[in-house]
Design a protein around this motif. Structure first.
Motif, PDB file in Angstrom:
ATOM      1  N   UNK A 132       0.888  -1.158   0.058  1.00  0.00           N
ATOM      2  CA  UNK A 132      -0.082   0.108  -0.060  1.00  0.00           C
ATOM      3  C   UNK A 132       0.972   1.212   0.063  1.00  0.00           C
ATOM      4  N   UNK A 133       0.593   2.237  -0.758  1.00  0.00           N
ATOM      5  CA  UNK A 133       1.227   3.691  -0.914  1.00  0.00           C
ATOM      6  C   UNK A 133       0.487   4.605  -0.213  1.00  0.00           C
ATOM      7  N   UNK A 134       1.135   5.050   0.696  1.00  0.00           N
ATOM      8  CA  UNK A 134       0.392   5.995   1.499  1.00  0.00           C
ATOM      9  C   UNK A 134       0.795   7.444   1.033  1.00  0.00           C
ATOM     10  N   UNK A 135      -0.032   8.234   0.578  1.00  0.00           N
ATOM     11  CA  UNK A 135       0.306   9.745   0.228  1.00  0.00           C
ATOM     12  C   UNK A 135       0.607  10.705   1.301  1.00  0.00           C
ATOM     13  N   UNK A 136       1.313  11.618   1.028  1.00  0.00           N
ATOM     14  CA  UNK A 136       1.493  12.775   2.466  1.00  0.00           C
ATOM     15  C   UNK A 136       0.275  13.365   2.843  1.00  0.00           C
ATOM     16  N   UNK A 137      -0.564  13.532   1.971  1.00  0.00           N
ATOM     17  CA  UNK A 137      -1.811  14.042   2.484  1.00  0.00           C
ATOM     18  C   UNK A 137      -2.966  13.100   3.050  1.00  0.00           C
ATOM     19  N   UNK A 138      -2.543  11.910   3.125  1.00  0.00           N
ATOM     20  CA  UNK A 138      -3.265  10.473   3.566  1.00  0.00           C
ATOM     21  C   UNK A 138      -3.190  10.647   5.079  1.00  0.00           C
ATOM     22  N   UNK A 139      -2.322  11.086   5.666  1.00  0.00           N
ATOM     23  CA  UNK A 139      -1.832  11.008   7.091  1.00  0.00           C
ATOM     24  C   UNK A 139      -3.090  11.898   8.030  1.00  0.00           C
ATOM     25  N   UNK A 140      -3.724  11.065   9.078  1.00  0.00           N
ATOM     26  CA  UNK A 140      -4.397  11.936   9.760  1.00  0.00           C
ATOM     27  C   UNK A 140      -3.951  11.987  11.372  1.00  0.00           C
ATOM     28  N   UNK A 141      -3.708  13.093  11.663  1.00  0.00           N
ATOM     29  CA  UNK A 141      -3.385  13.333  13.303  1.00  0.00           C
ATOM     30  C   UNK A 141      -4.256  12.883  14.209  1.00  0.00           C
ATOM     31  N   UNK A 142      -3.700  11.776  15.062  1.00  0.00           N
ATOM     32  CA  UNK A 142      -4.600  11.342  16.119  1.00  0.00           C
ATOM     33  C   UNK A 142      -3.884  11.274  17.426  1.00  0.00           C
ATOM     34  N   UNK A 143      -4.914  10.879  18.435  1.00  0.00           N
ATOM     35  CA  UNK A 143      -4.156  10.718  19.714  1.00  0.00           C
ATOM     36  C   UNK A 143      -3.877   9.374  20.051  1.00  0.00           C
ATOM     37  N   UNK A 144      -2.909   9.090  20.539  1.00  0.00           N
ATOM     38  CA  UNK A 144      -2.117   7.957  20.978  1.00  0.00           C
ATOM     39  C   UNK A 144      -1.973   7.642  22.240  1.00  0.00           C
ATOM     40  N   UNK A 145      -2.789   6.697  22.813  1.00  0.00           N
ATOM     41  CA  UNK A 145      -2.817   6.531  24.209  1.00  0.00           C
ATOM     42  C   UNK A 145      -1.409   6.101  24.739  1.00  0.00           C
ATOM     43  N   UNK A 146      -0.789   6.739  26.048  1.00  0.00           N
ATOM     44  CA  UNK A 146       0.264   6.469  26.511  1.00  0.00           C
ATOM     45  C   UNK A 146       0.262   5.006  27.008  1.00  0.00           C
ATOM     46  N   UNK A 147       1.406   4.491  27.054  1.00  0.00           N
ATOM     47  CA  UNK A 147       1.619   3.047  27.708  1.00  0.00           C
ATOM     48  C   UNK A 147       2.251   3.364  29.226  1.00  0.00           C
TER      49      UNK A 147
END
Length: 210
Positions: free
Chosen positions: A81-96
């Protein structure tokens, strides 16, 4: 006697005049007569002999059968799969281990082959080679996670010039991944297959059938 010759001369002259008077100019052509009735049709002629039959062309040779394709592995599925620059979405990542969340770029791949019974191994293309994930460097982290029906790719970059985080790479990224039944993963590990090495994994999967 003279009287007889005079009578004969008169008769001769009279006949000459009469004969000359009977010969006049030719009259005009008369109208054409009506067309006659069509005659009865003649008898049908005999049928001519049949022409000679052409020779049948030679049958072409049967083409050679194609080679059998390689046997697939029903327990192994993969994709690129090719992910283009504009395809990335900013999300919250839970801490460990903490309640603190952080930000990261994310891209989700829907895949029904990802189940509770499967393991997913992923790589990212760097130049002409695929490097295993997670890939951690001083300026960027590329990681992945998976759950039923979904593969999530994560990206986090750090700019040393401005000391800020970015949540998308500067270029498109190409990823490769495979889903393998967990029981087969144990077989691969017992045979010394390095799951982080894409060539080793692909060679093993092509050589083995479950």
């Amino acid at each position: 006697m003279n009287k007889f010759y005079r009578v004969l001369s008169v008769v001769t002259l009279t006949l000459s005049v009469a004969l000359w008077s009977c010969k006049g100019d030719q009259g005009p052509v008369g109208p054409a007569g009506a067309t006659g009735a069509q005659g009865a049709a003649g008898p049908t002629g005999t049928t001519g002999p049949a022409g000679a039959m052409g020779t049948t062309g030679a049958v072409g040779a049967t083409g050679a059968a194609g080679a059998n394709g390689a046997n697939g592995n029903a327990n192994v599925k993969g994709s690129e799969v090719t992910v283009k620059v504009a395809d990335w979405k900013t999300v919250d990542v839970a801490g460990i281990g903490t309640g603190t969340t952080s930000k990261a770029g994310a891209f989700e791949v829907k895949d029904a082959n990802i189940k509770a019974s499967t393991y997913v191994q992923a790589w990212v293309k760097v130049g002409t080679e695929f490097r295993s994930l997670p890939r951690l460097t001083a300026v960027e982290d590329v990681d992945y996670a998976f759950s039923t029906g979904k593969l999530t790719l994560n990206y986090l970059g750090y700019t040393t010039t401005s000391n800020v985080y970015v949540y998308a790479p500067q270029t498109d990224l190409v990823f490769s991944y495979v889903t393998i039944e967990k029981s087969n993963v144990l077989n691969m590990q017992s045979e010394g297959v390095n799951l982080r090495n894409r060539d080793a994994v692909m060679s093993y999967l092509q050589a083995h059938k479950y």
